[in-house]
Design a protein around this motif. Structure first.
Motif, mmCIF file in Angstrom:
data_model
loop_
_atom_site.group_PDB
_atom_site.id
_atom_site.type_symbol
_atom_site.label_atom_id
_atom_site.label_comp_id
_atom_site.label_asym_id
_atom_site.label_seq_id
_atom_site.Cartn_x
_atom_site.Cartn_y
_atom_site.Cartn_z
ATOM 1 N N GLN A 2 12.627 13.649 7.210
ATOM 2 C CA GLN A 2 12.013 12.400 6.757
ATOM 3 C C GLN A 2 11.395 11.646 7.919
ATOM 4 O O GLN A 2 11.820 11.763 9.069
ATOM 5 C CB GLN A 2 13.027 11.527 6.028
ATOM 6 N N CYS A 36 -0.908 9.670 10.110
ATOM 7 C CA CYS A 36 0.301 10.475 10.116
ATOM 8 C C CYS A 36 0.753 10.737 11.541
ATOM 9 O O CYS A 36 -0.053 10.837 12.442
ATOM 10 C CB CYS A 36 0.049 11.811 9.454
ATOM 11 N N SER A 81 3.916 15.028 2.779
ATOM 12 C CA SER A 81 4.583 14.202 1.764
ATOM 13 C C SER A 81 3.654 13.115 1.253
ATOM 14 O O SER A 81 3.713 12.744 0.088
ATOM 15 C CB SER A 81 5.893 13.644 2.301
ATOM 16 N N LEU A 82 2.766 12.598 2.114
ATOM 17 C CA LEU A 82 1.835 11.567 1.648
ATOM 18 C C LEU A 82 0.839 12.133 0.628
ATOM 19 O O LEU A 82 0.444 11.454 -0.310
ATOM 20 C CB LEU A 82 1.088 10.943 2.830
ATOM 21 N N GLU A 115 4.885 14.519 7.502
ATOM 22 C CA GLU A 115 4.533 13.232 6.912
ATOM 23 C C GLU A 115 3.238 13.355 6.104
ATOM 24 O O GLU A 115 3.128 12.844 4.990
ATOM 25 C CB GLU A 115 4.399 12.169 8.001
ATOM 26 N N ARG A 127 6.937 3.157 -0.207
ATOM 27 C CA ARG A 127 6.010 2.249 0.456
ATOM 28 C C ARG A 127 6.569 0.834 0.375
ATOM 29 O O ARG A 127 6.886 0.351 -0.705
ATOM 30 C CB ARG A 127 4.658 2.332 -0.252
ATOM 31 N N HIS A 183 10.328 13.731 3.033
ATOM 32 C CA HIS A 183 10.313 12.350 2.583
ATOM 33 C C HIS A 183 9.607 11.490 3.623
ATOM 34 O O HIS A 183 9.782 11.701 4.815
ATOM 35 C CB HIS A 183 11.775 11.916 2.430
ATOM 36 N N SER A 184 8.822 10.546 3.150
ATOM 37 C CA SER A 184 8.225 9.625 4.121
ATOM 38 C C SER A 184 8.345 8.194 3.637
ATOM 39 O O SER A 184 8.297 7.916 2.444
ATOM 40 C CB SER A 184 6.764 9.992 4.373
ATOM 41 N N LYS A 189 7.546 9.650 -1.367
ATOM 42 C CA LYS A 189 7.063 8.654 -0.409
ATOM 43 C C LYS A 189 7.443 7.260 -0.866
ATOM 44 O O LYS A 189 7.247 6.907 -2.027
ATOM 45 C CB LYS A 189 5.550 8.780 -0.208
#
Lengths: 417, 402
Positions: B213, B111, B119-120, B116, B158, B185-186, B156
């Motif tokens: 984000q 992170c 959010s993860l 971050e 990916r 948001h990530s 999140k």
């Protein structure tokens, strides 16, 4: 207050208890004659072209009281006094002109300003004081260079320069000769005050001991320098050539309070071996039609680190403010580092602020061209670097500029090969 | 109602995943951002941690709302989320784009900030885009809706782009109400050899909606990554962009346009890290601020000692339209290699009076001339977006704001 940690430098914690906070300037000479002085230092003096008598003073050799420079010094002083210009040490000023000192001391850099300003305000013992009365143009460059007794004012120096309406002064600080000072920490404070249409030109050449090639020893130079363009149409110019000190941390700044005031900042910082520099300026525009220019040149060699950190703030009241900043860095060698951290805060829609920066190394073809014409690589690099820094060096008073050219060449010695 | 810390603490305790525990330890290690911290000094985000929020409130969106949001956009796959949860019935997933199913993956990057981490750990879902090797270029549209009084949404995304494949992703973040909403948001992107990824993020948020984000991208050899962000509206929108180059010849193009008006406050923090030689990063961020809007740009470029022959540019241009608007710009360079060419420039000013005058002499009204010049200024950045329908939609939204 806590020790600030934002600067891009690495240094071991400083033991503030072990510092001696007042040292009586000693009358006793360090050496009896020039023959006892380290040959390395004398060699540098010769390269810089410093006259023999001055060499003696700088190296700390016992000097007869009647030598030329001292009489020149008193002669100058008489001339200045006739014009009403006050130029003396801070302790004399506090004794003779307490009203002026009381009125202006701490008005630009209050003791609460930062960690080192607080330290300096608490313990400073001496420094320089300059007062230029109304409508007077100081006819010569004022310099600590002439004031021999002020060389050893110690590590907590205070400078206060006041320029009344329509006056002009050019002040030089430091000198090109390497200063082998024993003090580890220098925390000076410089305050400039320019009233209506006054102009102050403040030039610094700093070449304190940078430590040896392994990065041991050397001076920490933590200086707070700030000018206040208090009056309308006032002007403050900063010029600095920084080649010495193990760690340099200084940001000569200007508060442009008066309308139509102008400030310029020209800087060359050369770092070699394990030196670290985090230097730059702050331009705070408050008055209308204020202008500022920032030209900063950083040259990193060896394993050094050189950072520019600058702030340009345009306050809401600063109509039509204008700023231009240019920060160029030159990297010589693959172990060094160059950084740029500009902060730009604009709170007025009529302002124009520009900033540009480049980082690069010397192009091989430039060196090849010089080699081809018979210059050694080392000389070629010195030539190119001097050209790189020319814009700033030209702003220095003439005799200083000559020496600064040589100084940059000397600071780079042995780093290229 | 609970705080974010107690919410994610609960999640990491329930899951027996070591990854979650590790992330939580990282989360705890980051200090709560205060105005005293250099990177968080323009906005107080304390209440993101101290206030009580409702997490993942129930779904309410309708087909009409979705249609209105995606009206003119063209796409190959559509993923719809509401308050961080995947909306099965409205989405049109395909072989490469779907929602995250398994909670924690093996290679979650480190992170870069406290948000971050949160959010993860806390996000229940998000877009999972997995582009197989040598896959042809597609356009994936992600639409995320947010609503609910005093709600806090975590999401999140990916993205994994295999070698020799390409992808274009556009994310729209839309808040449907004017209630106080927090969005964290990530996005993590991984670009393998010779791949390319273009990620465009657009925010249409309500006047009390705040969004933070973090978009981070890891680049392998010869990959190209384009990240653009366009906050159109919202009380506070902060985008952190991190690009990390670990192999040579990887290039990044980072763009953004912020236009804070009224009470809006938009921030963009960019950090590009060059750890390998012969990489390029080109940043172009422009902003217009009016009324009492605040715009912040902070760009940092880090060139490590090994990253020789790096070539980078960084450009930040801003225009202030009112006396009360503010722009803070901080373009930074941190360079440890000598054979590099790095430049940056930043300007803040107003519309060129001469250009205005020139147009006025040719019969264009001052107002129309101003609009024309600003439109041209916006086009500089917008033209970097490759999908025409997205480009036109952003242009239209920004023009409306003028």
């Amino acid at each position: 207050m806590e020790h600030p940690s934002w600067a891009h430098i690495n240094l071991p914690p400083i033991d503030y208890q072990s510092i001696s906070y007042y040292a009586q300037p000693s009358d006793k000479a360090k050496y009896e004659s020039l023959d006892e002085v380290e040959p390395e230092i004398l060699e540098t003096f010769n390269k810089l072209g410093i006259p023999l008598e001055e060499q003696k003073i700088l190296a700390g050799v016992a000097v007869d009281a009647v030598i030329d420079s001292v009489s020149v010094h008193t002669q100058f002083r008489d001339k200045l006094e006739k014009m009403g210009i006050l130029f003396c040490s801070f302790s004399e000023a506090a004794r003779d002109y307490p009203d002026l000192v009381k009125k202006y001391l701490g008005s630009v850099v209050p003791y609460t300003d930062n960690y080192y300003a607080a330290l300096n305000s608490a313990v400073f013992s001496d420094g320089s004081f300059v007062y230029i009365p109304k409508n007077v143009r100081c006819p010569m460059e004022l310099s600590t260079y002439f004031r021999i007794n002020a060389i050893n004012t110690g590590q907590f120096e205070r400078t206060l320069i006041i320029a009344e309406d329509n006056s002009y002064v050019s002040y030089l600080e430091g000198c090109t000769a390497p200063m082998r000072d024993e003090n580890q920490l220098h925390a000076a404070v410089v305050e400039l005050i320019a009233l209506d249409n006054a102009e102050i030109k403040y030039s610094t050449v700093q070449n304190w001991y940078p430590g040896n090639k392994e990065g041991k020893g050397g001076i920490y130079n933590f200086v707070t320098k700030r000018g206040l363009c208090k009056g309308n149409g006032s002007k403050i110019l900063w010029t600095q050539v920084e080649t010495g000190s193990a760690v340099t941390w200084k940001y000569p700044s200007t508060i442009l309070k008066g309308n139509n005031s102008v400030s310029e900042f020209y800087s060359v910082a050369v770092t070699n071996n394990f030196q670290q520099a985090d230097t730059g300026t702050k331009m705070i525009h408050i008055g209308k039609n204020t202008k500022s220019t920032i030209i900063s040149k950083g040259i990193s060699l060896g394993k050094s680190s050189n950072a520019y950190r600058g702030l340009v703030r345009i306050a809401k009241t600063a109509e039509n403010a204008r700023n231009f900043s240019q920060c160029d860095s030159l990297l010589i060698g693959s172990q060094c580092a160059a950084h740029t951290f500009p902060y730009i805060d604009v709170h007025n829609n009529t302002a124009i602020v520009e900033h540009e920066a480049t980082t690069s190394k010397i192009a091989d073809d430039q060196i090849f061209y010089c080699n081809q014409r018979g210059l050694k690589t080392e000389d070629a690099i010195a030539l190119i670097v001097n050209g790189f820094a020319k814009e700033v060096l030209n702003k220095l008073p003439l005799e200083f500029a000559m020496e600064a050219h040589k100084l940059i060449a000397i600071s780079m010695e042995g780093s290229v090969g | 109602m609970q705080t974010i810390t107690s919410y994610i603490h609960h999640i990491q305790q329930q899951s027996n995943n070591t990854q979650a525990k590790q992330l939580f330890a990282e989360y705890e290690a980051f200090p709560i951002p205060t105005k005293r911290l250099e990177d968080w000094k323009f906005k107080d985000t304390q209440d993101w941690f101290t206030s009580l929020y409702t997490f993942t409130p129930p779904s309410k969106i309708t087909q009409q709302q979705l249609d209105a949001a995606i009206e003119s956009l063209q796409f190959d796959a559509l993923l719809v989320f509401e308050n961080g949860l995947y909306h099965n019935s409205f989405s049109r997933p395909n072989s490469i784009a779907s929602a995250i199913t398994n909670d924690f993956e093996a290679d979650i990057p480190h992170c870069t900030n406290k948000f971050e981490c949160a959010s993860l750990i806390g996000a229940q879902s998000g877009a999972a885009i997995h582009v197989a090797a040598k896959h042809e270029k597609q356009h994936v549209l992600i639409v995320s809706f947010f609503q609910g009084n005093q709600s806090y949404s975590l999401q999140k995304n990916r993205i994994y782009v295999h070698a020799d494949s390409h992808i274009i992703i556009t994310e729209l973040q839309i808040s449907l109400s004017d209630e106080p909403i927090r969005i964290n948001h990530s996005v993590s992107i991984k670009c393998m050899q010779k791949s390319s990824c273009e990620y465009t993020s657009v925010q249409h948020l309500g006047s009390k909606t705040e969004l933070i984000q973090t978009i981070s991208c890891l680049q392998e050899q010869e990959s190209t990554c384009t990240i653009s962000n366009f906050p159109i509206s919202g009380a506070y929108v902060r985008t952190n962009v991190y690009v990390d180059k670990i192999a040579p010849h990887s290039h990044a193009f980072l763009h953004g346009f912020f236009f804070p008006a009224a009470q809006e406050h938009f921030e963009t923090y960019v950090e590009a890290i060059h750890n390998a030689p012969e990489c390029e990063t080109h940043q172009l961020y422009q902003g217009i601020a009016k009324d009492t809007g605040i715009g912040v740009f902070s760009g940092k470029l880090h060139v490590a000692r090994e990253a020789q022959k790096t070539n980078t540019t960084q450009n930040n241009k801003n225009i202030l339209l009112s006396k009360t608007a503010k722009i803070h710009s901080k373009p930074q360079l941190e360079i440890y290699a000598d054979d590099v060419s790095c430049t940056h420039g930043s300007t803040t000013g107003q519309i060129d009076n001469e250009a205005l005058w020139y147009m006025q002499t040719r019969g264009i009204s001052r107002e129309a001339a101003t609009k024309l010049l600003l439109k041209g200024f916006i086009t500089d950045v917008i033209s970097k977006v490759s999908n025409e329908s997205v480009k036109n939609a952003i242009m239209k939204a920004l023009e409306n704001k003028l």
